[in-house]
Design a protein around this motif. Structure first.
Motif, PDB file in Angstrom:
ATOM      1  N   LYS A 178       5.978  -2.117 -10.148  1.00 27.74           N
ATOM      2  CA  LYS A 178       6.891  -3.238 -10.381  1.00 27.74           C
ATOM      3  C   LYS A 178       6.114  -4.529 -10.659  1.00 27.74           C
ATOM      4  CE  LYS A 178      10.724  -5.679  -8.131  1.00 27.74           C
ATOM      5  NZ  LYS A 178      11.545  -5.755  -6.896  1.00 27.74           N
ATOM      6  N   PRO A 179       6.415  -5.239 -11.751  1.00 25.24           N
ATOM      7  CA  PRO A 179       5.687  -6.478 -12.087  1.00 25.24           C
ATOM      8  C   PRO A 179       6.297  -7.696 -11.399  1.00 25.24           C
ATOM      9  CG  PRO A 179       7.187  -5.932 -13.867  1.00 25.24           C
ATOM     10  CD  PRO A 179       7.347  -4.836 -12.839  1.00 25.24           C
ATOM     11  N   ASP A 180       5.987  -7.893 -10.117  1.00 29.00           N
ATOM     12  CA  ASP A 180       6.621  -8.974  -9.362  1.00 29.00           C
ATOM     13  C   ASP A 180       5.627  -9.932  -8.707  1.00 29.00           C
ATOM     14  OD1 ASP A 180       5.539  -7.314  -7.477  1.00 29.00           O
ATOM     15  OD2 ASP A 180       7.369  -7.060  -6.306  1.00 29.00           O
ATOM     16  N   GLY A 181       4.365  -9.906  -9.121  1.00 20.40           N
ATOM     17  CA  GLY A 181       3.356 -10.758  -8.489  1.00 20.40           C
ATOM     18  C   GLY A 181       2.586 -10.025  -7.404  1.00 20.40           C
ATOM     19  N   HIS A 182       3.192  -8.961  -6.863  1.00 24.16           N
ATOM     20  CA  HIS A 182       2.529  -8.155  -5.827  1.00 24.16           C
ATOM     21  C   HIS A 182       1.912  -6.892  -6.424  1.00 24.16           C
ATOM     22  CE1 HIS A 182       4.432 -10.672  -2.794  1.00 24.16           C
ATOM     23  NE2 HIS A 182       5.631 -10.357  -3.237  1.00 24.16           N
ATOM     24  N   CYS A 183       1.832  -6.805  -7.757  1.00 28.99           N
ATOM     25  CA  CYS A 183       1.486  -5.538  -8.410  1.00 28.99           C
ATOM     26  C   CYS A 183       0.142  -4.973  -7.948  1.00 28.99           C
ATOM     27  CB  CYS A 183       1.521  -5.696  -9.933  1.00 28.99           C
ATOM     28  SG  CYS A 183       0.379  -6.939 -10.592  1.00 28.99           S
ATOM     29  N   LEU A 184      -0.872  -5.825  -7.744  1.00 30.10           N
ATOM     30  CA  LEU A 184      -2.171  -5.323  -7.301  1.00 30.10           C
ATOM     31  C   LEU A 184      -2.036  -4.613  -5.963  1.00 30.10           C
ATOM     32  CD1 LEU A 184      -5.242  -5.033  -7.261  1.00 30.10           C
ATOM     33  CD2 LEU A 184      -5.383  -7.362  -6.367  1.00 30.10           C
ATOM     34  N   TYR A 185      -1.361  -5.250  -5.019  1.00 28.17           N
ATOM     35  CA  TYR A 185      -1.242  -4.704  -3.671  1.00 28.17           C
ATOM     36  C   TYR A 185      -0.294  -3.494  -3.647  1.00 28.17           C
ATOM     37  CZ  TYR A 185      -3.270  -9.288  -3.028  1.00 28.17           C
ATOM     38  OH  TYR A 185      -4.076 -10.398  -3.150  1.00 28.17           O
ATOM     39  N   ARG A 186       0.756  -3.542  -4.470  1.00 26.04           N
ATOM     40  CA  ARG A 186       1.655  -2.392  -4.552  1.00 26.04           C
ATOM     41  C   ARG A 186       0.922  -1.184  -5.165  1.00 26.04           C
ATOM     42  NH1 ARG A 186       6.987  -3.498  -3.477  1.00 26.04           N
ATOM     43  NH2 ARG A 186       7.720  -5.648  -3.728  1.00 26.04           N
ATOM     44  N   ALA A 187       0.064  -1.450  -6.145  1.00 28.46           N
ATOM     45  CA  ALA A 187      -0.686  -0.371  -6.778  1.00 28.46           C
ATOM     46  C   ALA A 187      -1.659   0.259  -5.781  1.00 28.46           C
ATOM     47  CB  ALA A 187      -1.436  -0.883  -8.004  1.00 28.46           C
ATOM     48  N   VAL A 188      -2.324  -0.567  -4.972  1.00 23.43           N
ATOM     49  CA  VAL A 188      -3.239  -0.057  -3.942  1.00 23.43           C
ATOM     50  C   VAL A 188      -2.447   0.726  -2.894  1.00 23.43           C
ATOM     51  CG1 VAL A 188      -4.812  -0.706  -2.081  1.00 23.43           C
ATOM     52  CG2 VAL A 188      -4.953  -1.864  -4.290  1.00 23.43           C
ATOM     53  N   GLU A 189      -1.271   0.211  -2.519  1.00 22.17           N
ATOM     54  CA  GLU A 189      -0.411   0.920  -1.569  1.00 22.17           C
ATOM     55  C   GLU A 189      -0.040   2.301  -2.114  1.00 22.17           C
ATOM     56  OE1 GLU A 189       3.944   0.346   0.664  1.00 22.17           O
ATOM     57  OE2 GLU A 189       3.255  -1.108  -0.830  1.00 22.17           O
ATOM     58  N   ASP A 190       0.275   2.363  -3.401  1.00 27.83           N
ATOM     59  CA  ASP A 190       0.614   3.639  -4.034  1.00 27.83           C
ATOM     60  C   ASP A 190      -0.564   4.597  -3.992  1.00 27.83           C
ATOM     61  OD1 ASP A 190       2.581   5.133  -5.906  1.00 27.83           O
ATOM     62  OD2 ASP A 190       0.702   5.160  -7.041  1.00 27.83           O
ATOM     63  N   ALA A 193      -1.043   5.997  -0.460  1.00 28.38           N
ATOM     64  CA  ALA A 193      -0.044   7.031  -0.172  1.00 28.38           C
ATOM     65  C   ALA A 193      -0.442   8.351  -0.842  1.00 28.38           C
ATOM     66  CB  ALA A 193       1.327   6.571  -0.674  1.00 28.38           C
ATOM     67  N   LEU A 194      -0.993   8.262  -2.047  1.00 26.69           N
ATOM     68  CA  LEU A 194      -1.451   9.454  -2.762  1.00 26.69           C
ATOM     69  C   LEU A 194      -2.572  10.144  -1.999  1.00 26.69           C
ATOM     70  CD1 LEU A 194      -1.376  11.169  -5.386  1.00 26.69           C
ATOM     71  CD2 LEU A 194      -3.031   9.571  -6.353  1.00 26.69           C
ATOM     72  N   HIS A 195      -3.473   9.350  -1.454  1.00 26.23           N
ATOM     73  CA  HIS A 195      -4.615   9.922  -0.714  1.00 26.23           C
ATOM     74  C   HIS A 195      -4.173  10.628   0.567  1.00 26.23           C
ATOM     75  CE1 HIS A 195      -7.521   6.811  -2.709  1.00 26.23           C
ATOM     76  NE2 HIS A 195      -7.052   7.707  -3.555  1.00 26.23           N
ATOM     77  N   THR A 196      -3.150  10.087   1.247  1.00 26.27           N
ATOM     78  CA  THR A 196      -2.714  10.672   2.516  1.00 26.27           C
ATOM     79  C   THR A 196      -1.708  11.790   2.310  1.00 26.27           C
ATOM     80  OG1 THR A 196      -0.918   9.058   2.764  1.00 26.27           O
ATOM     81  CG2 THR A 196      -3.053   8.471   3.714  1.00 26.27           C
ATOM     82  N   GLY A 197      -1.170  11.881   1.082  1.00 28.32           N
ATOM     83  CA  GLY A 197      -0.161  12.894   0.830  1.00 28.32           C
ATOM     84  C   GLY A 197       1.186  12.556   1.436  1.00 28.32           C
ATOM     85  N   GLY A 198       1.336  11.311   1.859  1.00 22.52           N
ATOM     86  CA  GLY A 198       2.606  10.866   2.450  1.00 22.52           C
ATOM     87  C   GLY A 198       2.830   9.404   2.162  1.00 22.52           C
ATOM     88  N   SER A 199       3.013   8.642   3.234  1.00 24.01           N
ATOM     89  CA  SER A 199       3.195   7.204   3.070  1.00 24.01           C
ATOM     90  C   SER A 199       1.869   6.493   3.299  1.00 24.01           C
ATOM     91  CB  SER A 199       4.257   6.674   4.047  1.00 24.01           C
ATOM     92  OG  SER A 199       3.852   6.924   5.393  1.00 24.01           O
ATOM     93  N   SER A 200       1.745   5.300   2.737  1.00 26.40           N
ATOM     94  CA  SER A 200       0.522   4.522   2.894  1.00 26.40           C
ATOM     95  C   SER A 200       0.406   3.993   4.316  1.00 26.40           C
ATOM     96  CB  SER A 200       0.533   3.349   1.902  1.00 26.40           C
ATOM     97  OG  SER A 200      -0.491   2.426   2.206  1.00 26.40           O
ATOM     98  N   PRO A 201      -0.799   3.928   4.867  1.00 25.70           N
ATOM     99  CA  PRO A 201      -0.958   3.348   6.209  1.00 25.70           C
ATOM    100  C   PRO A 201      -0.713   1.842   6.220  1.00 25.70           C
ATOM    101  CG  PRO A 201      -3.097   3.872   5.245  1.00 25.70           C
ATOM    102  CD  PRO A 201      -2.064   4.456   4.339  1.00 25.70           C
ATOM    103  N   TYR A 202      -0.704   1.217   5.047  1.00 29.50           N
ATOM    104  CA  TYR A 202      -0.484  -0.233   4.964  1.00 29.50           C
ATOM    105  C   TYR A 202       0.555  -0.534   3.887  1.00 29.50           C
ATOM    106  CZ  TYR A 202      -5.098  -0.046   7.186  1.00 29.50           C
ATOM    107  OH  TYR A 202      -6.155   0.252   8.005  1.00 29.50           O
TER     108      TYR A 202
END
Length: 327
Positions: A178-190, A193-202
């Motif tokens: 989503k392009p809302d100003g938080h895109c860098l942090y949302r992308a890292v969060e995504d 989540a991919l690495h853990t196979g579930g939800s992001s720890p942050y």
């Protein structure tokens, strides 16, 4: 493939480019506001079409994406022409009617160049002159915005094509953020989540706070780069340390866009190797000390992002890069 061009809940091609609602007696301000809304609708439609195109086989997705790019480019040019014609009418007096298809004359009228003789030869009042001048300036400004928008669509298509050619041999694809100003942090969060196979720890907000805290605690490592990137604030009465602190507050509590400084902090906060792919610039690696080589040169824990210089008419943007099997 026609089905990807119809997205439930989104304005259709005709609604955006031809049948946008117009008032019978529309002021210039109302017209400009409607133009901005129509541009926003076109941007939203582009995002919806891209999501709809990310289905099916790899070959089908590629063909659909190309069709989307062509459709958006066509719609953008058509919308620009429509706006130019409407602005041209607004820049002409009631006695100045255009010949059908005479777009050059209309553009001159918007720019304040007389295309026909006025019937009323009397000199308008100063207040009328000021209103006309403001209207002409606003119309010219709107035309520049439309031209920039058309260029952005073309540049975005070129950038996306280059990035796709770079990612495809690696078995990677873009996951839109989503392009809302938080895109860098949302992308890292995504990515987390991919690495853990579930939800992001942050969450993205927690990542912002972690980034700001790390930058404060390691100010000597960031302050020189911050000052070089913010030379325009040199005239401020605040000390460099105060300006840096204000910047850190923005990082943790606003939707301020993140860049290289924040990426540098994140790689150390998370102790992760970060890879940033781009279709406009050379790829960038950060946190090589945390890199554990995999078979394809990338670690399974590498955070992979894409940097887009020409995104959504909004400027710079980050997306998450994932294996194409997960797209």
């Amino acid at each position: 493939m026609e089905d990807i061009l119809e997205v439930e809940g989104k304005p259709s091609v005709e609604e955006i480019s031809e049948n946008a609602p117009q008032k019978k007696e529309e002021t210039l301000e109302e017209m400009l506001s409607r133009h901005r809304k129509e541009i926003s609708q076109l941007q939203n439609k582009e995002m919806a079409l891209k999501k709809a195109a990310a289905k099916g086989s790899k070959a089908e997705q590629k063909a659909k994406k190309k069709q989307v790019e062509e459709e958006i480019s066509h719609l953008s040019a058509k919308l620009k022409e429509k706006h130019e014609e409407e602005l041209a009418f607004a820049g002409c007096s009631s006695t100045n009617r255009r010949e059908k298809g005479d777009l050059d004359s209309l553009v001159k009228a918007v720019a304040g160049v007389s295309v026909t003789n006025r019937v009323d030869k009397s000199k308008p009042s100063k207040s009328v002159q000021r209103r006309e001048k403001r209207a002409q300036q606003e119309a010219a400004r709107e035309q520049r915005i439309q031209e920039e928008q058309r260029n952005i669509v073309s540049e975005r298509a070129t950038e996306n094509e280059k990035l796709e050619r770079k990612l495809e041999p690696l078995g990677l694809a873009i996951n839109e953020i989503k392009p809302d100003g938080h895109c860098l942090y949302r992308a890292v969060e995504d990515q987390l989540a991919l690495h853990t196979g579930g939800s992001s720890p942050y969450t993205y907000q927690q990542l912002r706070e972690m980034t700001a805290t790390y930058m404060r605690n390691h100010a000597p490592d960031f302050l020189p780069f911050f000052l070089s990137e913010n030379m325009g604030d040199a005239q401020s009465n605040n000390t460099p340390a105060e300006r840096f602190e204000n910047y850190c507050r923005e990082v943790e509590s606003t939707a301020a866009w993140g860049g290289q400084l924040e990426l540098g902090a994140l790689t150390h906060c998370l102790r992760k190797h970060i890879m940033i792919f781009s279709g406009s610039f050379p790829d960038v690696e950060m946190g090589n000390e945390y890199k554990s080589e995999g078979g394809n040169g990338l670690s399974n824990s590498t955070i992979m992002l894409s940097y887009h210089r020409h995104a959504f008419g909004l400027g710079e943007h980050y997306n998450s890069v994932v294996p194409n099997s997960l797209e």
